[in-house]
Write a protein that holds these residues in place. Structure first.
Motif, PDB file in Angstrom:
ATOM      1  N   PHE A  46      51.010  14.032   8.470  1.00  0.00           N
ATOM      2  CA  PHE A  46      50.649  12.650   8.145  1.00  0.00           C
ATOM      3  C   PHE A  46      50.547  11.800   9.415  1.00  0.00           C
ATOM      4  O   PHE A  46      49.717  10.896   9.499  1.00  0.00           O
ATOM      5  CB  PHE A  46      51.678  12.046   7.190  1.00  0.00           C
ATOM      6  CG  PHE A  46      51.739  12.724   5.848  1.00  0.00           C
ATOM      7  CD1 PHE A  46      50.588  13.246   5.268  1.00  0.00           C
ATOM      8  CD2 PHE A  46      52.936  12.856   5.157  1.00  0.00           C
ATOM      9  CE1 PHE A  46      50.627  13.880   4.026  1.00  0.00           C
ATOM     10  CE2 PHE A  46      52.995  13.483   3.925  1.00  0.00           C
ATOM     11  CZ  PHE A  46      51.828  13.999   3.363  1.00  0.00           C
ATOM     12  N   TYR A  47      51.409  12.101  10.393  1.00  0.00           N
ATOM     13  CA  TYR A  47      51.368  11.394  11.677  1.00  0.00           C
ATOM     14  C   TYR A  47      50.012  11.616  12.344  1.00  0.00           C
ATOM     15  O   TYR A  47      49.411  10.694  12.909  1.00  0.00           O
ATOM     16  CB  TYR A  47      52.506  11.895  12.569  1.00  0.00           C
ATOM     17  CG  TYR A  47      52.609  11.242  13.918  1.00  0.00           C
ATOM     18  CD1 TYR A  47      52.854   9.885  14.036  1.00  0.00           C
ATOM     19  CD2 TYR A  47      52.485  11.987  15.094  1.00  0.00           C
ATOM     20  CE1 TYR A  47      52.970   9.279  15.279  1.00  0.00           C
ATOM     21  CE2 TYR A  47      52.594  11.399  16.335  1.00  0.00           C
ATOM     22  CZ  TYR A  47      52.838  10.045  16.427  1.00  0.00           C
ATOM     23  OH  TYR A  47      52.944   9.445  17.654  1.00  0.00           O
ATOM     24  N   GLY A  48      49.505  12.838  12.280  1.00  0.00           N
ATOM     25  CA  GLY A  48      48.190  13.139  12.831  1.00  0.00           C
ATOM     26  C   GLY A  48      47.088  12.400  12.100  1.00  0.00           C
ATOM     27  O   GLY A  48      46.114  11.940  12.724  1.00  0.00           O
ATOM     28  N   LEU A  49      47.219  12.250  10.767  1.00  0.00           N
ATOM     29  CA  LEU A  49      46.223  11.510   9.988  1.00  0.00           C
ATOM     30  C   LEU A  49      46.184  10.037  10.385  1.00  0.00           C
ATOM     31  O   LEU A  49      45.118   9.409  10.397  1.00  0.00           O
ATOM     32  CB  LEU A  49      46.541  11.619   8.493  1.00  0.00           C
ATOM     33  CG  LEU A  49      46.372  12.988   7.823  1.00  0.00           C
ATOM     34  CD1 LEU A  49      46.776  12.895   6.352  1.00  0.00           C
ATOM     35  CD2 LEU A  49      44.932  13.484   7.939  1.00  0.00           C
ATOM     36  N   TRP A 182      38.302  12.731   7.275  1.00  0.00           N
ATOM     37  CA  TRP A 182      38.207  12.744   5.817  1.00  0.00           C
ATOM     38  C   TRP A 182      39.402  12.074   5.133  1.00  0.00           C
ATOM     39  O   TRP A 182      39.250  11.537   4.034  1.00  0.00           O
ATOM     40  CB  TRP A 182      38.092  14.184   5.314  1.00  0.00           C
ATOM     41  CG  TRP A 182      36.883  14.885   5.863  1.00  0.00           C
ATOM     42  CD1 TRP A 182      35.592  14.790   5.429  1.00  0.00           C
ATOM     43  CD2 TRP A 182      36.866  15.773   6.986  1.00  0.00           C
ATOM     44  NE1 TRP A 182      34.765  15.564   6.204  1.00  0.00           N
ATOM     45  CE2 TRP A 182      35.517  16.191   7.171  1.00  0.00           C
ATOM     46  CE3 TRP A 182      37.840  16.265   7.853  1.00  0.00           C
ATOM     47  CZ2 TRP A 182      35.136  17.064   8.182  1.00  0.00           C
ATOM     48  CZ3 TRP A 182      37.464  17.138   8.862  1.00  0.00           C
ATOM     49  CH2 TRP A 182      36.123  17.525   9.014  1.00  0.00           C
ATOM     50  N   LEU A 183      40.575  12.089   5.779  1.00  0.00           N
ATOM     51  CA  LEU A 183      41.776  11.634   5.086  1.00  0.00           C
ATOM     52  C   LEU A 183      42.464  10.432   5.744  1.00  0.00           C
ATOM     53  O   LEU A 183      43.532  10.009   5.288  1.00  0.00           O
ATOM     54  CB  LEU A 183      42.790  12.785   4.992  1.00  0.00           C
ATOM     55  CG  LEU A 183      42.353  13.984   4.136  1.00  0.00           C
ATOM     56  CD1 LEU A 183      43.416  15.075   4.166  1.00  0.00           C
ATOM     57  CD2 LEU A 183      42.085  13.550   2.694  1.00  0.00           C
ATOM     58  N   SER A 184      41.875   9.872   6.808  1.00  0.00           N
ATOM     59  CA  SER A 184      42.519   8.740   7.479  1.00  0.00           C
ATOM     60  C   SER A 184      42.594   7.520   6.564  1.00  0.00           C
ATOM     61  O   SER A 184      43.581   6.764   6.594  1.00  0.00           O
ATOM     62  CB  SER A 184      41.774   8.382   8.766  1.00  0.00           C
ATOM     63  OG  SER A 184      40.422   8.048   8.494  1.00  0.00           O
ATOM     64  N   ASP A 185      41.561   7.299   5.747  1.00  0.00           N
ATOM     65  CA  ASP A 185      41.595   6.175   4.801  1.00  0.00           C
ATOM     66  C   ASP A 185      42.726   6.348   3.786  1.00  0.00           C
ATOM     67  O   ASP A 185      43.415   5.389   3.431  1.00  0.00           O
ATOM     68  CB  ASP A 185      40.257   6.053   4.062  1.00  0.00           C
ATOM     69  CG  ASP A 185      39.144   5.545   4.961  1.00  0.00           C
ATOM     70  OD1 ASP A 185      39.468   4.930   5.996  1.00  0.00           O
ATOM     71  OD2 ASP A 185      37.962   5.770   4.643  1.00  0.00           O
ATOM     72  N   PHE A 186      42.919   7.581   3.320  1.00  0.00           N
ATOM     73  CA  PHE A 186      44.025   7.872   2.403  1.00  0.00           C
ATOM     74  C   PHE A 186      45.365   7.548   3.065  1.00  0.00           C
ATOM     75  O   PHE A 186      46.247   6.948   2.431  1.00  0.00           O
ATOM     76  CB  PHE A 186      43.983   9.346   2.001  1.00  0.00           C
ATOM     77  CG  PHE A 186      45.242   9.843   1.349  1.00  0.00           C
ATOM     78  CD1 PHE A 186      45.476   9.608   0.003  1.00  0.00           C
ATOM     79  CD2 PHE A 186      46.206  10.529   2.090  1.00  0.00           C
ATOM     80  CE1 PHE A 186      46.644  10.057  -0.603  1.00  0.00           C
ATOM     81  CE2 PHE A 186      47.373  10.976   1.496  1.00  0.00           C
ATOM     82  CZ  PHE A 186      47.600  10.744   0.141  1.00  0.00           C
ATOM     83  N   ALA A 187      45.522   7.929   4.338  1.00  0.00           N
ATOM     84  CA  ALA A 187      46.773   7.673   5.058  1.00  0.00           C
ATOM     85  C   ALA A 187      47.013   6.175   5.224  1.00  0.00           C
ATOM     86  O   ALA A 187      48.142   5.705   5.081  1.00  0.00           O
ATOM     87  CB  ALA A 187      46.743   8.361   6.420  1.00  0.00           C
ATOM     88  N   ARG A 188      45.932   5.416   5.519  1.00  0.00           N
ATOM     89  CA  ARG A 188      46.077   3.976   5.677  1.00  0.00           C
ATOM     90  C   ARG A 188      46.460   3.298   4.367  1.00  0.00           C
ATOM     91  O   ARG A 188      47.306   2.414   4.342  1.00  0.00           O
ATOM     92  CB  ARG A 188      44.769   3.363   6.204  1.00  0.00           C
ATOM     93  CG  ARG A 188      44.717   3.219   7.715  1.00  0.00           C
ATOM     94  CD  ARG A 188      43.618   2.271   8.142  1.00  0.00           C
ATOM     95  NE  ARG A 188      42.321   2.634   7.561  1.00  0.00           N
ATOM     96  CZ  ARG A 188      41.486   3.505   8.116  1.00  0.00           C
ATOM     97  NH1 ARG A 188      41.818   4.114   9.236  1.00  0.00           N
ATOM     98  NH2 ARG A 188      40.333   3.779   7.544  1.00  0.00           N
ATOM     99  N   ARG A 189      45.834   3.721   3.277  1.00  0.00           N
ATOM    100  CA  ARG A 189      46.125   3.108   1.978  1.00  0.00           C
ATOM    101  C   ARG A 189      47.549   3.404   1.514  1.00  0.00           C
ATOM    102  O   ARG A 189      48.131   2.644   0.748  1.00  0.00           O
ATOM    103  CB  ARG A 189      45.136   3.618   0.918  1.00  0.00           C
ATOM    104  CG  ARG A 189      43.732   3.086   1.062  1.00  0.00           C
ATOM    105  CD  ARG A 189      42.929   3.337  -0.218  1.00  0.00           C
ATOM    106  NE  ARG A 189      42.970   4.741  -0.636  1.00  0.00           N
ATOM    107  CZ  ARG A 189      42.084   5.658  -0.274  1.00  0.00           C
ATOM    108  NH1 ARG A 189      41.088   5.311   0.545  1.00  0.00           N
ATOM    109  NH2 ARG A 189      42.178   6.907  -0.710  1.00  0.00           N
ATOM    110  N   ASN A 190      48.083   4.508   1.948  1.00  0.00           N
ATOM    111  CA  ASN A 190      49.405   4.944   1.490  1.00  0.00           C
ATOM    112  C   ASN A 190      50.457   4.877   2.596  1.00  0.00           C
ATOM    113  O   ASN A 190      51.420   5.655   2.589  1.00  0.00           O
ATOM    114  CB  ASN A 190      49.322   6.370   0.942  1.00  0.00           C
ATOM    115  CG  ASN A 190      48.507   6.459  -0.328  1.00  0.00           C
ATOM    116  OD1 ASN A 190      49.011   6.223  -1.428  1.00  0.00           O
ATOM    117  ND2 ASN A 190      47.223   6.794  -0.191  1.00  0.00           N
ATOM    118  N   THR A 191      50.282   3.942   3.523  1.00  0.00           N
ATOM    119  CA  THR A 191      51.215   3.832   4.645  1.00  0.00           C
ATOM    120  C   THR A 191      52.653   3.652   4.184  1.00  0.00           C
ATOM    121  O   THR A 191      53.569   4.307   4.694  1.00  0.00           O
ATOM    122  CB  THR A 191      50.813   2.652   5.549  1.00  0.00           C
ATOM    123  OG1 THR A 191      49.513   2.896   6.099  1.00  0.00           O
ATOM    124  CG2 THR A 191      51.806   2.479   6.685  1.00  0.00           C
TER     125      THR A 191
END
Length: 320
Positions: A46-49, A182-191
């Motif tokens: 997740f840190y990488g995302l 592909w998944l950075s937006d997911f990581a931002r939304r679920n910070t």
């Protein structure tokens, strides 16, 4: 100042390990070691995302600030602890000193460093860059500081340590960076959810480590006076580094926003990396709880002290 909720959770985890050590003991049927190892890998995936490569590239320009922060984190901190080594005598003192070296050799952390810099109106992009790059540097540097002294206490295979860090941290981190498009937006939304997951894994590792230590009676030789001395030394170490970083930043001609970033990022130590590295460096030995003790005291006191300093700095009216 309100006591940080995570600090309260850490204290609760230690108390839980003291009164109910069975689930975290070496004889427990619950595979906490496997669960925590898998959780650690997910933390760094997740840190990488969440790691912004564009932010890192933009931050490269302010090289004097970065050099001072990383030099403080990985050179000044350990050297100050090393100065005390000739005065350490006896197995108990050596173990406590080793726990301080472990604290000093750790990288900085991202979230709380950046939050405090924002609060104090410091150089935010530089804080993000240094806190992020510090975690990556620490994967290589922290074991280098620890290995020579660990080998004096037990047979330690440095190759095994790096293999553990490579598979448990670097590989998930690389996978996370690869999946960012592909998944950075997911990581931002679920910070917030990801941060809660990080803290849950840390609390699990703390519980497991202290359960092992209480089971083996590691703290039986320690008195409240010892805890008080460790706390006093932790405070002294923080203020010494905080003062030295401020002095060096002024001598280098950095403005107040840069000085805030240097002092806040340079004096922070990552509890995430501490709990992760404790598994790689100390294995499943009962001494892990003792090795984490100064780090957890430092974590709590640093949040409190820097919060007070940041609140005061946020009211300033000039940038000089």
């Amino acid at each position: 100042m309100k006591l940080d909720k995570f600090v309260i959770a850490i204290i609760a985890s230690i108390l839980l390990a003291y009164f109910f050590p069975q689930p975290g003991s070496s004889q427990s049927p619950i595979p906490l070691d496997r669960i925590s190892s898998f959780g650690i890998s997910l933390i760094f995936l997740f840190y990488g995302l969440k790691l912004s490569t564009s932010e890192l590239l933009r931050g490269l320009r302010n090289w004097r600030l970065h050099l001072l922060v990383q030099g403080t984190t990985f050179i000044l901190f350990p050297l100050l602890v090393l100065l005390a080594f000739p005065f350490v005598h006896g197995e108990k003192q050596q173990t406590i000193w080793l726990s301080f070296l472990f604290l000093a050799a750790l990288p900085s952390t991202v979230s709380s460093s950046v939050v405090m810099v924002v609060m104090a109106r410091g150089n935010i992009p530089a804080a993000i860059f240094n806190a992020s790059i510090s975690g990556i540097i620490g994967i290589a540097v922290t074991p280098l500081w620890m290995a020579p002294f660990l080998q004096q206490h037990a047979a330690v295979d440095t190759g095994d340590i790096y293999l553990s860090l490579l598979l448990g941290i670097m590989l998930p981190l690389a996978i996370g960076l690869t999946l960012r498009p592909w998944l950075s937006d997911f990581a931002r939304r679920n910070t917030k959810n990801l941060s809660l997951f990080d803290k849950t894994i840390i609390l699990l590792i703390i519980y497991k480590s202290f359960a092992h230590s209480f089971e083996a009676h590691i703290f039986s030789s320690m008195e409240w006076l010892d805890i008080g001395v460790i706390s006093a030394l932790v405070i002294a170490l923080f203020y010494l580094v905080y003062g030295l970083t401020g002095f060096f930043a002024r001598r280098m001609g950095l403005d107040i926003a840069d000085r805030i970033t240097v002092q806040f990022c340079g004096t922070k130590k990552s509890l995430v990396h501490g709990t992760v590295f404790s598994n790689a460096l100390f294995g499943q030995t009962a001494a892990v709880g003792l090795m984490l003790l100064p780090l957890m005291i430092f974590h709590a006191l640093q949040i409190l002290l820097v919060s007070i300093i940041a609140t005061r700095l946020s009211t300033r009216t000039t940038n000089t």
